[in-house]
Design a protein around this motif. Structure first.
Motif, PDB file in Angstrom:
ATOM      1  N   PRO A  32       0.820  -1.168  -0.049  1.00 38.54           N
ATOM      2  CA  PRO A  32       0.045   0.050  -0.003  1.00 38.54           C
ATOM      3  C   PRO A  32       0.896   1.407   0.159  1.00 38.54           C
ATOM      4  N   PHE A  33       1.998   1.416   0.690  1.00 42.21           N
ATOM      5  CA  PHE A  33       2.739   2.319   0.990  1.00 42.21           C
ATOM      6  C   PHE A  33       3.480   2.713  -0.460  1.00 42.21           C
ATOM      7  N   THR A  34       4.036   1.614  -1.033  1.00 46.16           N
ATOM      8  CA  THR A  34       4.516   1.600  -2.364  1.00 46.16           C
ATOM      9  C   THR A  34       3.992   2.171  -3.492  1.00 46.16           C
ATOM     10  N   PHE A  35       2.543   1.653  -3.534  1.00 50.53           N
ATOM     11  CA  PHE A  35       1.465   2.309  -4.465  1.00 50.53           C
ATOM     12  C   PHE A  35       1.055   3.648  -4.138  1.00 50.53           C
ATOM     13  N   ALA A  36       0.996   4.173  -2.873  1.00 58.34           N
ATOM     14  CA  ALA A  36       0.636   5.252  -2.897  1.00 58.34           C
ATOM     15  C   ALA A  36       1.625   6.410  -3.011  1.00 58.34           C
ATOM     16  N   SER A  37       2.728   5.988  -2.641  1.00 57.83           N
ATOM     17  CA  SER A  37       4.053   6.955  -3.045  1.00 57.83           C
ATOM     18  C   SER A  37       4.484   7.120  -4.633  1.00 57.83           C
ATOM     19  N   SER A  38       4.025   5.780  -5.290  1.00 55.85           N
ATOM     20  CA  SER A  38       4.272   6.243  -6.703  1.00 55.85           C
ATOM     21  C   SER A  38       2.994   6.956  -7.420  1.00 55.85           C
ATOM     22  N   LEU A  39       1.906   6.878  -6.742  1.00 56.07           N
ATOM     23  CA  LEU A  39       0.854   7.428  -7.269  1.00 56.07           C
ATOM     24  C   LEU A  39       0.819   9.041  -7.104  1.00 56.07           C
ATOM     25  N   VAL A  40       1.438   9.422  -5.872  1.00 54.48           N
ATOM     26  CA  VAL A  40       1.498  10.804  -5.565  1.00 54.48           C
ATOM     27  C   VAL A  40       2.682  11.429  -6.565  1.00 54.48           C
ATOM     28  N   ALA A  41       3.910  10.482  -6.606  1.00 56.72           N
ATOM     29  CA  ALA A  41       4.945  10.978  -7.304  1.00 56.72           C
ATOM     30  C   ALA A  41       4.512  11.078  -8.943  1.00 56.72           C
ATOM     31  N   GLY A  42       3.613  10.201  -9.215  1.00 58.53           N
ATOM     32  CA  GLY A  42       3.186  10.405 -10.763  1.00 58.53           C
ATOM     33  C   GLY A  42       2.276  11.324 -10.987  1.00 58.53           C
ATOM     34  N   LEU A  43       1.396  11.745 -10.095  1.00 59.62           N
ATOM     35  CA  LEU A  43       0.475  12.867 -10.247  1.00 59.62           C
ATOM     36  C   LEU A  43       1.208  14.212 -10.161  1.00 59.62           C
TER      37      LEU A  43
END
Length: 242
Positions: free
Chosen positions: A44-55
């Motif tokens: 969950p943390f990995t997905f969230a960090s990548s999602l924020v960085a991608g945004l």
């Protein structure tokens, strides 16, 4: 607030790359002996960090500054340091790390098709290293006394001022591309995969602004020798504003 964050990321991008690579090494060293359990717990943390960085990456690509600054180590004007390369690296790095950890585990256990895991992981690592190289050496459009230098991951393009057609100004072919018209295309120098392309990338600077800056020096060759100086940068800003 967003501009302050982008400025901070741009200034610290090399340190961020080193920190993320160190964290990736620690992650793999801990995750592999435990059969991937650490990766599952941190998913969950990995997905969230990548999602924020991608945004933030997406936002950064669409908020390009209409400005040029003096280059630090050479006589040139370039776009202000931007956050796009480090955000691209931060978006992709967690997935590459997880992929590499899984591959090491599968290869150690000879789980088929382990050879395919090696191939795909190698390609992902190479892609990530190219992005890291972009962070480290910089890229984008540079205006120099002798011409326009466009440096990208896939190569570079150098267009002497004499190669450009003064009667046909640069046009915006796409939102992040400026199309040049060559009068003497034989003078254009290219490396890598660019092959004398008529477009230069404007992913880190407003395309209309850089097109007008290029046309200013095509139309007024007497100002080219002053490129890279503070006085000339002020004159260029005034000329474009007018």
């Amino acid at each position: 607030m967003l501009n302050s964050l982008f400025t901070l990321l741009a200034r610290a991008q090399k340190g961020i790359v080193l920190a993320e690579l160190a964290l990736a090494a620690v992650y793999i060293a801990v995750d592999v002996p435990r059969g991937g359990e650490v990766g599952k717990a941190l998913l969950p943390f990995t997905f969230a960090s990548s999602l924020v960085a991608g945004l933030l990456w997406w936002i950064g690509m669409r908020h390009r500054p209409a400005a040029l600054v003096q280059a630090a180590n050479r006589r040139a004007f370039e776009a202000p340091p931007g956050p796009v390369p480090i955000l691209a690296f931060t978006t992709v790095a967690p997935f590459v790390t997880e992929k590499l950890s899984t591959t090491i585990d599968r290869v150690s256990q000879q789980t088929d098709p382990w050879w395919l895991d090696i191939l795909t992981s190698t390609l992902w690592v190479l892609a990530l290293m190219l992005v890291a190289r972009l962070v480290w050496r910089g890229a984008g459009v540079h205006l120099r006394p002798d011409g326009v230098h466009d440096r990208r991951i896939a190569g570079s393009l150098f267009v002497p001022w004499e190669a450009l057609d003064a009667e046909q100004p640069p046009t915006i072919s796409r939102p992040m591309q400026v199309k040049l018209t060559y009068r003497r295309p034989a003078l254009v120098q290219s490396r890598g995969l660019l092959r004398r392309m008529p477009e230069i990338a404007a992913w880190n600077v407003d395309s209309v602004f850089v097109a007008r800056a290029i046309q200013e020096y095509v139309s007024h060759p007497e100002h080219r020798t002053a490129i890279g100086t503070e006085a000339e940068l002020g004159r260029l800003r005034t000329a474009i504003a007018e």
